[in-house]
Scaffold this motif. Sequence first.
Motif, PDB file in Angstrom:
ATOM      1  N   GLY A 230      72.285 -35.309 -10.954  1.00  6.72           N
ATOM      2  CA  GLY A 230      72.993 -36.488 -11.452  1.00  6.72           C
ATOM      3  C   GLY A 230      72.672 -36.802 -12.903  1.00  6.72           C
ATOM      4  O   GLY A 230      73.340 -37.600 -13.508  1.00  6.72           O
ATOM      5  N   CYS A 231      71.646 -36.144 -13.474  1.00  6.54           N
ATOM      6  CA  CYS A 231      71.119 -36.701 -14.723  1.00  6.54           C
ATOM      7  C   CYS A 231      71.806 -36.141 -15.962  1.00  6.54           C
ATOM      8  O   CYS A 231      72.532 -35.160 -15.908  1.00  6.54           O
ATOM      9  N   ARG A 232      71.509 -36.796 -17.090  1.00  7.22           N
ATOM     10  CA  ARG A 232      72.127 -36.382 -18.349  1.00  7.22           C
ATOM     11  C   ARG A 232      71.618 -35.021 -18.787  1.00  7.22           C
ATOM     12  O   ARG A 232      72.323 -34.264 -19.439  1.00  7.22           O
ATOM     13  N   HIS A 233      70.375 -34.686 -18.426  1.00 11.46           N
ATOM     14  CA  HIS A 233      69.776 -33.449 -18.945  1.00 11.46           C
ATOM     15  C   HIS A 233      70.502 -32.206 -18.414  1.00 11.46           C
ATOM     16  O   HIS A 233      70.696 -31.242 -19.136  1.00 11.46           O
ATOM     17  N   VAL A 234      70.945 -32.266 -17.150  1.00 10.11           N
ATOM     18  CA  VAL A 234      71.701 -31.111 -16.647  1.00 10.11           C
ATOM     19  C   VAL A 234      73.076 -31.069 -17.308  1.00 10.11           C
ATOM     20  O   VAL A 234      73.635 -29.991 -17.503  1.00 10.11           O
TER      21      VAL A 234
ATOM     22  N   ARG B 273      67.703 -27.611 -11.386  1.00  9.61           N
ATOM     23  CA  ARG B 273      66.683 -28.628 -11.240  1.00  9.61           C
ATOM     24  C   ARG B 273      66.394 -29.302 -12.563  1.00  9.61           C
ATOM     25  O   ARG B 273      66.671 -28.726 -13.620  1.00  9.61           O
ATOM     26  N   CYS B 274      65.816 -30.480 -12.487  1.00  6.15           N
ATOM     27  CA  CYS B 274      65.451 -31.173 -13.723  1.00  6.15           C
ATOM     28  C   CYS B 274      64.099 -31.846 -13.533  1.00  6.15           C
ATOM     29  O   CYS B 274      63.791 -32.352 -12.449  1.00  6.15           O
ATOM     30  N   SER B 275      63.309 -31.845 -14.593  1.00  2.75           N
ATOM     31  CA  SER B 275      61.975 -32.440 -14.505  1.00  2.75           C
ATOM     32  C   SER B 275      62.030 -33.938 -14.251  1.00  2.75           C
ATOM     33  O   SER B 275      61.063 -34.531 -13.823  1.00  2.75           O
ATOM     34  N   CYS B 276      63.202 -34.566 -14.527  1.00  6.18           N
ATOM     35  CA  CYS B 276      63.294 -36.010 -14.303  1.00  6.18           C
ATOM     36  C   CYS B 276      63.492 -36.313 -12.828  1.00  6.18           C
ATOM     37  O   CYS B 276      63.502 -37.466 -12.425  1.00  6.18           O
ATOM     38  N   ARG B 277      63.710 -35.291 -12.022  1.00  5.41           N
ATOM     39  CA  ARG B 277      63.825 -35.395 -10.565  1.00  5.41           C
ATOM     40  C   ARG B 277      65.078 -36.108 -10.106  1.00  5.41           C
ATOM     41  O   ARG B 277      65.249 -36.384  -8.940  1.00  5.41           O
TER      42      ARG B 277
HETATM   43 ZN   LIG Z   1      67.091 -34.902 -15.795  1.00  5.61          ZN
END
Ligand SMILES: [Zn+2]
Length: 694
Positions: A133-137, A125-129
């Motif tokens: 798909g996001c860069r943080h993962v 999971r990522c806090s950006c929701r």
């Molecule tokens: Zn993220």
Amino acid sequence: MARTAAPAHGWWGTQWLEYMVHEHLHSPLTSGQIKGAERGDAVFTFGRGQVSVCVEVGSYGSTETATLKVKPLGEREWKRVVGALAERPDVARRLLSGAPGAELAQAFDAADVPLFPTPSGRSLRCSCREDWGCRHVRVLAVRGAPMLDLNPFLWLQVLGRSREDLLAAVRARLADQAGSEQGKPEAALLSVSPERFLATETDPVAIPVRPGSSTTPDALLRMLGPIPLPAEQSRFERFAEVELESGGITYEQVVETADEVLARFVQQISSGAAELAAGDRAPRHFDEPLPGKRVPLKQRLVPEIEEAVGRAEGCVYLGELWRACPTAAALPWNLAAKALREAWNDLPEEYVILAGHYVARRSGLLAGTTFRHVITFSEWHSGQLDLGADWAWMMGMAGFAAPYPMQIGQATCQSDQAFDLLALRVGDELQITVADPMAPLLFATLQRREKRSLTAALDIDREAATLVARHLEFEEEDGIEYVDAVELLFAHGFYREGRCPDAAWLLPAPAVGNQVYWGYHGALTAQSWRRTGMAFDQYRFGIWHDRQNTLNQFAGTLLQAGLTRKEVDQALAFIEVWIRHWPGDQRQARHAPTLGALLHFLWNAAPVETRRVRLAPEWVPFVMGRWFRLLSEQNQKLEPVFEPHIAACDQAEAYAYRQATLPVGRNEGAAMEAWLMEGYRWIGRELCLGRQGY
Ligand SMILES: [Zn+2]
């Protein structure tokens, strides 16, 4: 350009990446995604049952946190793992020495416990929701790999056993198995004689090494004897921490001789080394000062950067310097990046920083580079090449000053004489190649505007815009200056044979594909909501209510010039079109149409309008020229203002060329965008983006 690919990982890093890609991300990472994930600040936390990374986003200190949840192993599973480990002495030894590798996976297999458990449900999971798909993962996946290579116990901790607990359990199991039949540790101290040591025929490989604490860790110092320093120079003061009986801490001044200081450090270093060797301690960086004069980080980094840049070809990226400079490599990324940037300021003249992220040497910087330079109206009007152009900026970065010697065909001249020599016109293109990077000799080849293709550079333009957009996304969310974009493209190998984009300021043109936009003050941005229009859309002043009077006078001058009544009506109709484009009172100096607005009308709008009203193309520049002459005659203040306007209108064949190349028929959309982009090329950066040179 010496950009390295994703760094090679060790066994743990590789396993981790595969696990993340196959079990959690479900699609392979592109090299762009990997590079993107390697940038910026990120802080990892490994805890029981989860790994998370806090990623800095933008430059305002805000963060997003990506978290992977993993179900820890149960008590019974851990028992089986410890049992399997103790059955294999080689694996146990590697584990105890702090470097567990692939065999550990076999021990887990033997115990029938997965080392990387298959996820049940959504565990990433990522806090950006944006979730997976996001860069943080991707930061979690990519930058977790080297961390596990450095310390695989972090993963075992996620699975539920701290390093200490696991090692203690394995030791206890081994001790049970071994019983008490063998081995207390041998006495470590040997008696050493320097003569014997130097004369020995013993093979050093045969000397047994037993990491562990010694009763006399400073034996070597004792053997060497006291440091030959006079007593008054061998006196050092420090504050030592003293625990109080009440449980608090106080500090007490201690006076030591040089020998005592040295002995203290040797003892600390050797016991630390023993712990590291025995796997009882993980390697860590301490930023604590040692006694003596401290060498500032940047002073140590400067020669290391010079060496690293000397080894590489072309530009070296900040992240590569982090790996290549030993002092920087010992620091965590965020500290290293800061220290490297500080050290950049102290590099000798010979070095140059590009786009704030790359270091290169000036000499040879421009070897073999080629730039496209389309002559703008301002250049034609002043008879000088624009020294703000991409190639001129990079010549300045390489340490050269204008004017530059230029070879054009057989002739050699200074760059400021090119106009006279070649009779350059608006829309002609010079390809400018740096012939000799050590002396500023330029080769220029001329392509007349009729010979140029309006779409030839679009593919490489799109490639360049993609690079700029990616850089903006990951490094500079607030946008970058035009010259930083030039340097960025340069650092990434553009402006070379076959990779020669348009001037960087043109990359946001719709024909290129809308990945970047013009931001405020001529900067480039990836945020469509930050964009600005072209400057000639911004200057609109009121409505010119009593224009009929001026139009009547205009009709009079045209009749005097011998035009028929019908031709005069057509001309008046056309001027009304122009007044719609610039509605203010054109007789007033402070409302006077800007040159950029006129050129935009003349070369981008009028050809379309005249086709619609079926006006003969040769009429447009004539009528417009007459119009500005009339306004100049009526208001002397406007004479110098409209001088370039009249010069632009008198460029009848330039207008005719724009009219003749206006696309018709199918594919009109894409062709129209390319045609408009050419118009912007002619108008030039200064006038398009509102930095008026007039
Ligand atoms: Zn993220």
